[in-house]
Design a protein around this motif. Structure first.
Motif, mmCIF file in Angstrom:
data_model
loop_
_atom_site.group_PDB
_atom_site.id
_atom_site.type_symbol
_atom_site.label_atom_id
_atom_site.label_comp_id
_atom_site.label_asym_id
_atom_site.label_seq_id
_atom_site.Cartn_x
_atom_site.Cartn_y
_atom_site.Cartn_z
ATOM 1 N N GLY A 110 15.938 11.607 -2.068
ATOM 2 C CA GLY A 110 14.668 12.619 -1.925
ATOM 3 C C GLY A 110 14.648 13.550 -0.657
ATOM 4 O O GLY A 110 15.143 14.469 -0.819
ATOM 5 N N GLU A 111 13.971 12.961 0.305
ATOM 6 C CA GLU A 111 13.931 13.927 1.634
ATOM 7 C C GLU A 111 15.225 14.412 2.059
ATOM 8 O O GLU A 111 14.978 15.666 2.733
ATOM 9 N N GLY A 112 16.216 13.647 1.907
ATOM 10 C CA GLY A 112 17.615 14.011 2.457
ATOM 11 C C GLY A 112 18.061 15.049 1.740
ATOM 12 O O GLY A 112 19.205 15.588 2.001
ATOM 13 N N ALA A 120 17.294 -1.136 -4.154
ATOM 14 C CA ALA A 120 17.139 0.138 -4.759
ATOM 15 C C ALA A 120 15.911 0.797 -4.144
ATOM 16 O O ALA A 120 15.049 0.119 -4.762
ATOM 17 N N ASP A 121 15.912 1.855 -3.576
ATOM 18 C CA ASP A 121 14.604 2.322 -3.048
ATOM 19 C C ASP A 121 14.222 3.588 -4.129
ATOM 20 O O ASP A 121 14.837 4.425 -4.343
ATOM 21 N N GLU A 122 13.478 3.209 -5.226
ATOM 22 C CA GLU A 122 13.233 3.988 -6.238
ATOM 23 C C GLU A 122 11.916 4.777 -5.853
ATOM 24 O O GLU A 122 11.019 5.026 -7.124
ATOM 25 N N ILE A 123 11.254 4.716 -4.789
ATOM 26 C CA ILE A 123 9.916 5.252 -4.316
ATOM 27 C C ILE A 123 9.631 6.579 -4.946
ATOM 28 O O ILE A 123 8.614 6.904 -5.488
ATOM 29 N N GLN A 124 10.657 7.438 -4.842
ATOM 30 C CA GLN A 124 10.775 8.893 -5.361
ATOM 31 C C GLN A 124 11.303 9.034 -6.782
ATOM 32 O O GLN A 124 10.644 10.053 -7.422
ATOM 33 N N THR A 125 12.134 8.290 -7.034
ATOM 34 C CA THR A 125 13.056 8.676 -8.509
ATOM 35 C C THR A 125 12.244 7.602 -9.447
ATOM 36 O O THR A 125 12.504 8.060 -10.673
ATOM 37 N N ASN A 147 0.711 -1.309 0.046
ATOM 38 C CA ASN A 147 0.044 -0.120 0.029
ATOM 39 C C ASN A 147 0.897 1.053 0.010
ATOM 40 O O ASN A 147 0.442 2.308 -0.680
ATOM 41 N N SER A 148 2.054 1.217 0.673
ATOM 42 C CA SER A 148 2.675 2.517 0.669
ATOM 43 C C SER A 148 4.272 2.189 0.352
ATOM 44 O O SER A 148 4.613 1.111 0.603
ATOM 45 N N GLY A 149 4.903 3.117 0.398
ATOM 46 C CA GLY A 149 6.302 3.298 0.201
ATOM 47 C C GLY A 149 7.011 2.325 1.401
ATOM 48 O O GLY A 149 7.957 1.540 1.161
ATOM 49 N N ALA A 150 6.569 3.022 2.479
ATOM 50 C CA ALA A 150 7.295 2.078 3.692
ATOM 51 C C ALA A 150 7.096 0.672 3.781
ATOM 52 O O ALA A 150 7.765 -0.124 4.207
ATOM 53 N N GLU A 151 5.777 0.452 3.430
ATOM 54 C CA GLU A 151 5.620 -1.032 3.592
ATOM 55 C C GLU A 151 6.402 -1.741 2.611
ATOM 56 O O GLU A 151 6.611 -2.921 2.822
ATOM 57 N N ALA A 167 19.293 9.551 4.301
ATOM 58 C CA ALA A 167 18.481 8.605 3.878
ATOM 59 C C ALA A 167 17.019 8.710 4.224
ATOM 60 O O ALA A 167 16.913 9.155 5.445
ATOM 61 N N TYR A 168 15.918 8.513 3.472
ATOM 62 C CA TYR A 168 14.537 8.657 4.004
ATOM 63 C C TYR A 168 13.933 7.375 3.362
ATOM 64 O O TYR A 168 13.976 7.068 2.342
ATOM 65 N N HIS A 169 13.474 6.447 4.290
ATOM 66 C CA HIS A 169 12.647 5.456 3.745
ATOM 67 C C HIS A 169 11.101 5.153 4.427
ATOM 68 O O HIS A 169 10.631 4.294 4.221
ATOM 69 N N GLY A 170 10.768 6.315 5.140
ATOM 70 C CA GLY A 170 9.525 6.030 5.783
ATOM 71 C C GLY A 170 9.393 6.292 7.158
ATOM 72 O O GLY A 170 10.349 6.892 7.693
ATOM 73 N N ILE A 213 19.417 1.752 -0.558
ATOM 74 C CA ILE A 213 19.975 3.052 -1.080
ATOM 75 C C ILE A 213 18.935 3.945 -2.019
ATOM 76 O O ILE A 213 18.338 2.898 -2.788
ATOM 77 N N GLU A 214 18.870 4.716 -1.902
ATOM 78 C CA GLU A 214 17.905 5.708 -2.798
ATOM 79 C C GLU A 214 18.745 6.095 -3.834
ATOM 80 O O GLU A 214 19.949 6.751 -3.588
ATOM 81 N N PRO A 215 18.725 5.854 -5.360
ATOM 82 C CA PRO A 215 19.741 6.190 -6.154
ATOM 83 C C PRO A 215 20.161 7.692 -6.350
ATOM 84 O O PRO A 215 21.225 8.270 -6.667
ATOM 85 N N ALA A 269 6.683 2.961 -5.452
ATOM 86 C CA ALA A 269 5.300 3.496 -5.047
ATOM 87 C C ALA A 269 4.786 4.829 -5.837
ATOM 88 O O ALA A 269 5.116 4.796 -6.841
ATOM 89 N N LYS A 270 4.545 5.767 -4.973
ATOM 90 C CA LYS A 270 4.452 7.206 -5.593
ATOM 91 C C LYS A 270 3.824 7.178 -6.863
ATOM 92 O O LYS A 270 2.512 6.937 -7.057
ATOM 93 N N ALA A 271 4.395 7.570 -8.173
ATOM 94 C CA ALA A 271 4.054 7.762 -9.384
ATOM 95 C C ALA A 271 3.417 6.613 -9.960
ATOM 96 O O ALA A 271 2.744 6.489 -11.083
HETATM 97 C C1 PLP Z 1 12.644 7.263 -1.261
HETATM 98 C C2 PLP Z 1 11.388 6.931 -0.314
HETATM 99 N N1 PLP Z 1 11.380 5.831 0.261
HETATM 100 C C3 PLP Z 1 10.172 5.603 0.962
HETATM 101 C C4 PLP Z 1 9.286 6.409 1.303
HETATM 102 C C5 PLP Z 1 8.084 6.390 2.107
HETATM 103 O O1 PLP Z 1 6.720 6.286 1.177
HETATM 104 P P1 PLP Z 1 5.400 6.342 1.741
HETATM 105 O O2 PLP Z 1 5.254 7.739 2.500
HETATM 106 O O3 PLP Z 1 4.298 6.015 0.725
HETATM 107 O O4 PLP Z 1 5.371 5.226 3.118
HETATM 108 C C6 PLP Z 1 9.329 7.688 0.462
HETATM 109 C C7 PLP Z 1 8.366 8.932 0.745
HETATM 110 O O5 PLP Z 1 8.643 10.119 0.619
HETATM 111 C C8 PLP Z 1 10.787 8.082 -0.223
HETATM 112 O O6 PLP Z 1 10.867 9.100 -0.820
#
Ligand code: PLP
Length: 445
Positions: A230-232, A258-263, A126-130, A154-157, A225-227, A287-289
């Motif tokens: 994002g939030e960082g 690779a955490d490509e949730i934002q990229t 459902n979500s990026g964190a998940e 890093a930001y992962h949720g 790793i986020e390639p 996730a996201k897009a």
């Molecule tokens: C790289 C990255 N990972 C994980 C997440 C967490 O996603 P969510 O807010 O959908 O749980 C985000 C959200 O900004 C993110 O940018």
């Protein structure tokens, strides 16, 4: 009845916030928990493309896309049609009870789109964190190891495990511990703040030295790793960093996630940011897009890794909800049809030119960076690398007052980031950038 299309033009008809938004904000203060905050106190009534219309009738330019979610634009017609159609047929069965085609088809697309020629499998959440939680579960399960390496900035949720993986205390972790164990942090390649001239390979050596000394290569289940972070702070590692980290993982039996949730999904000018240097991760979180505004997330990876988990080990009531899957299929089709990767590159060159010329005039802009339509300015006290979060905040507020939504980010809160919907038209983007330039001129004068 479909509503008439919203004109793609900024138009302010009241002071901001207007009376209807102020009234909603008053109700909010007695109904919504303080811990959930909003960037702007403007309540949205409708949206289309890159325009948000608030409850007072003000049209705002959205250069944040709901934090990189509506890359296909707000209320993208094919996403809207797909959602309407699906919700009228069925909205939930739980894929773990009664499966349906949409889930399978989204996984087929992800397996094709995510880098790597080996057969792949996906699982939906459902979500990026998940998604990140599940990628770590899978990596620990199949390697039989426990240690997880994440990076500075890093930001992962915001769940317990992903808070532990996130590097910034305020506001994400403050007094929310104890955090999940067996998380280790390594230094990121951050060219603007690293010793001058440090290459990606040298930054990777620095990270590897720390991992081997503090954790031991044999104990590492995965490196996450986020390639591009994002939030960082939209930190783009120096060329060579990601491939060297990937190589270390390969030779130490650790999985690269690779955490490509934002990229992901065309944002950086390719389907996924790790393609830029030909890196093929073991697992990719998205996730996201992915679903054009509906909540959907995924873990995609090599079949032998993904299938290493026993039946029933992964899942959740809502993961891969049929309406979200229908939206994802429409969003992915739109990205192909409109070639949004190319659109991101075009936006990238327009915005980069503008930001670089601003930087020439203002020594308070320490760095302009990003890739594709994921771009940022880092503000510093002129002539130093000392972060200037006040400037970033003041510039963002000036943009908001003029009806342009921009977001701040960064470990030091001193970065303004731009993530426009990839369907934004040239005139609207130009107007948004004019407002941003004016705000920079005014604050840094
Ligand atoms: C790289 C990255 N990972 C994980 C997440 C967490 O996603 P969510 O807010 O959908 O749980 C985000 C959200 O900004 C993110 O940018």
């Amino acid at each position: 009845m479909p509503s008439p299309p919203i004109e793609q033009r900024r138009n302010l008809v009241t002071e901001l916030p207007g009376p209807a938004s102020r009234e909603l904000d008053r109700r909010r203060s007695t109904a919504v928990a303080t811990g959930v905050s909003s960037t702007l106190p403007l309540y949205v009534a409708e949206a289309s493309g890159a325009i948000l219309v608030d409850v007072d009738g003000n049209s705002l330019i959205d250069l944040g896309a709901g934090i990189a979610v509506v890359s296909v634009g707000h209320a993208s017609p094919s996403v809207v049609d797909a959602v309407r159609d699906q919700v009228g047929r069925f909205s939930h069965t739980c894929f773990m009870v009664n499966p349906y085609e949409g889930y399978v088809e989204v996984c087929e697309h992800l397996n094709r789109l995510v880098p790597g020629d080996a057969p792949k499998r996906s699982a939906l959440f459902n979500s990026g964190a998940e998604a990140v939680e599940n990628a770590v579960k899978i990596a620990r399960h199949v390697t039989g190891r426990q240690a997880v390496v994440a990076f500075d900035h890093a930001y992962h949720g915001r769940t317990n495990l992903t808070m532990a993986l996130t590097a910034k205390n305020m506001p994400y972790r403050e007094k929310f511990g104890p955090f999940a164990p067996e998380i280790y942090r390594a230094p990121m390649s951050y060219p603007f703040r690293d010793p001058e001239g440090m290459t990606g390979a040298e930054a990777a050596d620095r990270a590897v030295e720390q991992i081997e000394r503090q954790v031991g290569g044999d104990n590492v289940a995965c490196v996450l790793i986020e390639p591009i972070q994002g939030e960082g702070g939209f930190v783009v590692p120096a060329p060579g960093f990601l491939p060297a980290v990937a190589e270390w993982c390969r030779s130490n039996g650790a999985l690269l996630i690779a955490d490509e949730i934002q990229t992901g999904f065309c944002r950086t000018g390719t389907w996924f940011a790790c393609e830029d240097e030909g890196v093929v991760p073991d697992l990719v979180t998205t996730a996201k897009a992915l679903a054009g505004g509906m909540p959907l997330a995924a873990v995609t990876g090599r079949a032998e890794v993904m299938d290493g988990v026993h039946p029933g080990g992964l899942g959740g009531t809502y993961g891969g909800n049929p309406v979200a899957c229908a939206a994802a299929l429409a969003a992915i089709d739109t990205m192909h049809r409109l070639d949004l990767a190319r659109a991101a590159r075009t936006i990238g060159s327009t915005v980069t030119d503008r930001l670089r010329s601003l930087q020439k005039e203002h020594p308070g802009i320490g760095d302009v960076r990003g890739r594709g339509a994921m771009l940022a300015m880092e503000f510093v006290r002129p002539g130093t690398h000392e972060p200037d979060p006040d400037a970033a905040r003041a510039i963002a507020s000036a943009c908001h007052r003029a009806g342009v939504v921009v977001l701040t980010c960064g470990s030091f809160g001193n970065v303004i980031r731009l993530l426009p919907p990839l369907v934004i038209d040239d005139a609207l983007l130009a107007d948004g950038l004019d407002v941003l330039s004016g705000a920079v001129d005014q604050v840094l004068a």
